[in-house]
Write an enzyme that holds these catalytic residues in place. Structure first.
Site, short mmCIF file in Angstrom:
data_model
loop_
_atom_site.label_atom_id
_atom_site.label_comp_id
_atom_site.label_asym_id
_atom_site.label_seq_id
_atom_site.Cartn_x
_atom_site.Cartn_y
_atom_site.Cartn_z
N SER A 1 29.87 -27.18 23.99
CA SER A 1 30.66 -28.06 24.86
C SER A 1 29.85 -28.58 26.05
O SER A 1 28.77 -28.07 26.37
CB SER A 1 31.90 -27.35 25.40
OG SER A 1 31.61 -26.68 26.61
N ALA A 2 30.46 -29.56 26.73
CA ALA A 2 29.89 -30.14 27.94
C ALA A 2 29.67 -29.08 29.02
O ALA A 2 28.87 -29.27 29.94
CB ALA A 2 30.83 -31.22 28.48
N LYS A 3 30.41 -27.98 28.92
CA LYS A 3 30.39 -26.97 29.98
C LYS A 3 29.11 -26.16 30.03
O LYS A 3 28.89 -25.42 31.00
CB LYS A 3 31.60 -26.07 29.83
CG LYS A 3 32.89 -26.73 30.27
CD LYS A 3 32.79 -27.10 31.72
CE LYS A 3 34.11 -27.56 32.27
NZ LYS A 3 34.02 -27.74 33.72
N ASP A 4 28.27 -26.26 29.01
CA ASP A 4 26.96 -25.59 29.10
C ASP A 4 26.18 -26.14 30.29
O ASP A 4 25.41 -25.41 30.92
CB ASP A 4 26.13 -25.83 27.83
CG ASP A 4 26.67 -25.07 26.62
OD1 ASP A 4 27.68 -24.36 26.77
OD2 ASP A 4 26.07 -25.20 25.54
N ALA B 1 27.49 -24.70 33.60
CA ALA B 1 27.27 -23.25 33.58
C ALA B 1 25.83 -22.95 33.98
O ALA B 1 25.57 -22.10 34.84
CB ALA B 1 27.58 -22.68 32.20
#
Ligand code: PMP
Length: 322
Positions: A54-57, A60
């Site tokens: 996901s984009a959230k890597d 993070a």
């Protein structure tokens, strides 16, 4: 006297040293069948291609690196976060590589596929009440705060920490600009923490001298759109909290407008993306693409609408494959 040094093996061309080096540089694909005839072209940025899916890597990694650099996250200290899933997966991945244990506080609503991924990455899972309001000590953010205090852990504060939008300002936005050769005219993104739209949107507005129009995509029930507030069924986006409690990372001066579409349109768009374009994405991507298709229908063919697809359908197979 001899000294022994542990040296890293020589780097090899085309080989990443860890999965952290594989974050970002996600592909963009043009819609061939779904894009409205006579309207703008619609492009989709596939953030599901990141190693954690996901984009959230991106945030993070940015959040952890920033916290390590400032000393807020000492070596080996735990990372504690409340999340609907993808940020947790990103943090679990980054924590595994950088040597921090990860504790994830989640609401019951998280998809079983995301829970399974968190377990595979070795994260510790704590369940809290997602429906509890901002002042309730049982809400996931309050529970995560308490655990961090007890264990000397670091809270990434993804809703308020500027390292979140900064990842999208420094990488997601510039990638889109480069990948479209500066031809992008409209950006469409869903809003969870606001990191994506605020960071990528701000970069694209600046680099284009204000030419790029930024549009927030809002699901049924979410207060970001200004309509009726109720249960939000699209995972990872929207809020039911009053505007006084919206994330600091949502820079409200970035989106020119926020459009709400119905859940039925969201899930129909997910299904059509798979069946007609062979593009596998999750519900919040169906939301962004659904809004992008509406926007594109009212534009000339020389306009270029880019929708951010935050993750892949594989995170939701149980939900989508009915
Ligand atoms: N879609 C999904 C599936 C997400 O997990 C998130 C992050 N909460 C978003 C969209 C929204 O991204 P942002 O937090 O950057 O606004």
């Amino acid at each position: 006297m001899t000294t022994s040094t542990v040296s890293a093996p020589p780097s090899l061309p085309g080989v990443a040293d860890s999965v952290l080096d594989l974050i970002g540089e996600t592909p963009v694909v043009r819609l061939r069948r779904l894009a409205p005839e006579g309207g703008a072209q619609v492009l989709v940025k596939l953030e599901g291609s990141n190693p954690g899916g996901s984009a959230k890597d991106r945030p993070a990694l940015s959040l952890v690196r920033h916290a390590e650099a400032t000393g807020a996250l000492p070596p080996g200290a735990p990372i504690v976060e409340s999340t609907s899933g993808n940020t947790g997966i990103g943090l679990a991945l980054v924590g595994r590589v950088t040597g921090h244990p990860v504790v994830i506080v989640h609401g019951g609503a998280m998809s079983p596929e995301k829970l399974a991924l968190l377990r595979l990455y070795g994260a510790e899972l704590v369940e809290a009440d997602w429906t509890a309001g901002p002042e309730d000590p049982g809400n996931p953010r309050a529970v995560a705060d308490r655990i961090a205090l007890e264990r000397g852990g670091w809270r990434s504060q993804q809703y308020d920490n500027p390292a979140n939008p900064d990842a999208h300002y420094r990488y997601t936005g510039p990638e889109i600009w480069r990948q479209t050769g500066g031809a992008i005219t409209h950006l469409v993104a869903g809003i969870g923490t606001g990191g994506t739209i605020s960071g990528a949107g701000r970069f694209l507005r600046e680099v284009s001298d204000g030419r790029v129009r930024v549009i927030g995509a809002n699901p049924e029930g979410s207060a970001y759109g200004g309509g009726a507030v109720g249960p939000v069924r699209v995972e990872g986006v929207g809020t039911t909290w009053p505007s006084s409690h919206w994330p600091k990372n949502l820079d409200r001066s970035v989106p020119h407008e926020i459009r709400t579409i119905e859940d039925a349109v969201v899930f129909d768009t997910v299904a059509r993306l798979a069946a007609e374009e062979a593009i596998l994405v999750g519900p919040s991507s169906g939301l962004a693409v659904g809004v992008a298709l509406q926007v594109a229908a009212d534009l000339d063919p020389d306009a270029v609408v880019v929708a951010i697809a935050p993750d892949s359908a594989t995170n939701y197979l149980g939900l989508l494959a009915r």
